[in-house]
Design an enzyme around this catalytic site. Structure first.
Site, PDB file in Angstrom:
ATOM      1  N   GLU A  35      34.777  36.248  46.884  1.00  0.00           N
ATOM      2  CA  GLU A  35      34.075  35.040  46.299  1.00  0.00           C
ATOM      3  C   GLU A  35      33.291  35.550  45.122  1.00  0.00           C
ATOM      4  OE1 GLU A  35      33.420  35.272  49.802  1.00  0.00           O
ATOM      5  OE2 GLU A  35      34.678  33.931  50.487  1.00  0.00           O
ATOM      6  N   TYR A  95      38.205  40.977  37.897  1.00  0.00           N
ATOM      7  CA  TYR A  95      39.182  40.632  39.012  1.00  0.00           C
ATOM      8  C   TYR A  95      40.478  40.254  38.434  1.00  0.00           C
ATOM      9  CZ  TYR A  95      34.720  40.948  41.456  1.00  0.00           C
ATOM     10  OH  TYR A  95      33.652  41.460  42.283  1.00  0.00           O
TER      11      TYR A  95
HETATM   12  C1  LIG Z   1      31.047  42.505  36.653  1.00  0.00           C
HETATM   13  C2  LIG Z   1      30.659  44.060  36.499  1.00  0.00           C
HETATM   14  C3  LIG Z   1      30.851  44.497  37.911  1.00  0.00           C
HETATM   15  C4  LIG Z   1      31.566  44.519  35.190  1.00  0.00           C
HETATM   16  O1  LIG Z   1      31.421  45.682  35.357  1.00  0.00           O
HETATM   17  P1  LIG Z   1      31.398  46.938  34.136  1.00  0.00           P
HETATM   18  O2  LIG Z   1      31.339  48.351  34.370  1.00  0.00           O
HETATM   19  O3  LIG Z   1      30.508  46.491  33.011  1.00  0.00           O
HETATM   20  O4  LIG Z   1      32.932  46.459  33.725  1.00  0.00           O
HETATM   21  P2  LIG Z   1      33.943  47.446  32.684  1.00  0.00           P
HETATM   22  O5  LIG Z   1      33.156  47.786  31.757  1.00  0.00           O
HETATM   23  O6  LIG Z   1      34.639  48.383  33.711  1.00  0.00           O
HETATM   24  O7  LIG Z   1      34.845  46.272  32.498  1.00  0.00           O
HETATM   25  C5  LIG Z   1      36.077  45.923  33.112  1.00  0.00           C
HETATM   26  C6  LIG Z   1      36.423  44.331  32.812  1.00  0.00           C
HETATM   27  O8  LIG Z   1      35.438  43.474  33.106  1.00  0.00           O
HETATM   28  C7  LIG Z   1      35.477  42.609  32.621  1.00  0.00           C
HETATM   29  N1  LIG Z   1      34.148  42.482  31.736  1.00  0.00           N
HETATM   30  C8  LIG Z   1      33.311  43.350  32.178  1.00  0.00           C
HETATM   31  N2  LIG Z   1      32.082  42.947  31.554  1.00  0.00           N
HETATM   32  C9  LIG Z   1      32.273  41.600  30.786  1.00  0.00           C
HETATM   33  C10 LIG Z   1      31.635  40.769  29.936  1.00  0.00           C
HETATM   34  N3  LIG Z   1      30.421  40.989  29.630  1.00  0.00           N
HETATM   35  N4  LIG Z   1      32.186  39.552  29.273  1.00  0.00           N
HETATM   36  C11 LIG Z   1      33.526  39.461  29.782  1.00  0.00           C
HETATM   37  N5  LIG Z   1      34.319  40.371  30.591  1.00  0.00           N
HETATM   38  C12 LIG Z   1      33.743  41.398  30.780  1.00  0.00           C
HETATM   39  C13 LIG Z   1      36.449  42.940  31.327  1.00  0.00           C
HETATM   40  O9  LIG Z   1      37.679  42.160  31.765  1.00  0.00           O
HETATM   41  C14 LIG Z   1      36.530  44.226  31.422  1.00  0.00           C
HETATM   42  O10 LIG Z   1      38.010  44.805  30.979  1.00  0.00           O
HETATM   43  P3  LIG Z   1      38.412  44.338  29.306  1.00  0.00           P
HETATM   44  O11 LIG Z   1      37.188  44.783  28.515  1.00  0.00           O
HETATM   45  O12 LIG Z   1      39.642  45.486  29.282  1.00  0.00           O
HETATM   46  O13 LIG Z   1      39.011  43.100  29.163  1.00  0.00           O
HETATM   47  C15 LIG Z   1      29.111  43.985  36.064  1.00  0.00           C
HETATM   48  O14 LIG Z   1      29.054  43.262  34.835  1.00  0.00           O
HETATM   49  C16 LIG Z   1      28.101  43.647  37.040  1.00  0.00           C
HETATM   50  O15 LIG Z   1      27.803  44.782  37.874  1.00  0.00           O
HETATM   51  N6  LIG Z   1      27.606  42.559  37.051  1.00  0.00           N
HETATM   52  C17 LIG Z   1      26.559  42.063  37.819  1.00  0.00           C
HETATM   53  C18 LIG Z   1      27.273  42.281  39.626  1.00  0.00           C
HETATM   54  C19 LIG Z   1      28.422  41.265  39.760  1.00  0.00           C
HETATM   55  O16 LIG Z   1      28.445  40.130  38.894  1.00  0.00           O
HETATM   56  N7  LIG Z   1      29.119  41.601  40.665  1.00  0.00           N
HETATM   57  C20 LIG Z   1      30.306  40.889  40.943  1.00  0.00           C
HETATM   58  C21 LIG Z   1      29.970  40.085  42.090  1.00  0.00           C
HETATM   59  S1  LIG Z   1      31.532  38.890  42.765  1.00  0.00           S
END
Ligand SMILES: CC(C)(COP(=O)(O)OP(=O)(O)OC[C@H]1O[C@@H](n2cnc3c(N)ncnc32)[C@H](O)[C@@H]1OP(=O)(O)O)[C@@H](O)C(=O)NCCC(=O)NCCS
Length: 222
Positions: free
Chosen positions: A112, A124
């Site tokens: 979720e 995802y």
């Molecule tokens: C979501 C989260 C885990 C992404 O982690 P991250 O290490 O920054 O992500 P990455 O750099 O590996 O990016 C992977 C992909 O995520 C997506 N993404 C990450 N940050 C993004 C942003 N700010 N806006 C849009 N897409 C984003 C993109 O698809 C990206 O791949 P792409 O650049 O090839 O399109 C991070 O923002 C986070 O910890 N958020 C808070 C906690 C959370 O929301 N957890 C999920 C709960 S369900």
């Protein structure tokens, strides 16, 4: 943010000693964080639970967890230290989590996510998750809906190919760098994320034991 150059991102099973660092990221990432005791009980008492910590330069920069229930992997938590976001740590961690699920015999994966959490939804989607329904007012802090997302069966050819491509690509990524994102140098392989274009199925039955409400993810990206 301090990490030592030349060290590799390592993704390891989470240990109870990791929990203080996990809790710091948890509080920075969610408005209603799980208490450390919730993680402790997951690690010590829940046989279904599998949690990973991502280490860089002697510190934890991300973590994730799932329950493996019969043949379904249900992702329960996923967060990257705000100071280390947009450096493809989320990509590597999700790849590792799904590989663990596949190795343990999961048929598919579900989760979720807040409808408003576009960063997580895109992550995802990139790994083959698709929206299948809404849990209305799932998040008790503000009543936001949860989007239920699931992968097709891991055995499905299109998903197998997608994950093979992503696995090969992740293996080529440079180590995360304090100075910024590696996005330009290492664009992800093909296929758009298409979050907005995917239709939603009717509500998904809530049959599983729920963990404490995660609250709103906070966006601290640069
Ligand atoms: C979501 C989260 C885990 C992404 O982690 P991250 O290490 O920054 O992500 P990455 O750099 O590996 O990016 C992977 C992909 O995520 C997506 N993404 C990450 N940050 C993004 C942003 N700010 N806006 C849009 N897409 C984003 C993109 O698809 C990206 O791949 P792409 O650049 O090839 O399109 C991070 O923002 C986070 O910890 N958020 C808070 C906690 C959370 O929301 N957890 C999920 C709960 S369900």
């Amino acid at each position: 943010m301090v990490a030592h150059p030349g060290l590799r991102l390592q993704i390891l099973p989470m240990h109870v000693d990791d929990l203080p660092a996990v809790h710091v990221i948890e509080r920075q990432s969610f408005t209603t964080p799980w208490p450390p005791q919730a993680y402790r009980s997951e690690l010590e008492s829940n046989d279904l639970a599998h949690y990973l910590s991502a280490w860089l330069g002697g510190r934890i920069v991300a973590y994730a967890g799932m329950w493996l229930m019969l043949d379904e992997a249900h992702i329960t938590t996923f967060a990257v230290d705000p100071a280390w976001r947009r450096r493809r740590i989320g990509d590597r961690l999700l790849m590792a989590l799904l590989d663990l699920a596949i190795a343990r015999g999961a048929r598919d994966a579900t989760l979720e996510v807040r409808v408003s959490n576009i960063a997580a939804r895109r992550l995802y989607e990139k790994f083959g998750f698709r929206p299948i329904g809404i849990r209305p007012r799932y998040y008790t802090d503000d009543g936001e809906d949860a989007l239920v997302m699931t992968t097709p069966p891991f055995s499905e050819t299109a998903l197998t190919r997608r994950l093979d491509r992503l696995r090969a690509w992740v293996a080529t990524l440079p180590e995360p760098d304090e100075n910024g994102a590696a996005d330009e140098a290492t664009p992800a392989p093909g296929e758009g994320t298409g979050v907005e274009s995917v239709g939603l199925a009717p509500d998904h039955a809530a049959t599983r034991r729920e963990m404490p409400d995660r609250g709103r993810a906070t966006e601290a990206d640069p």
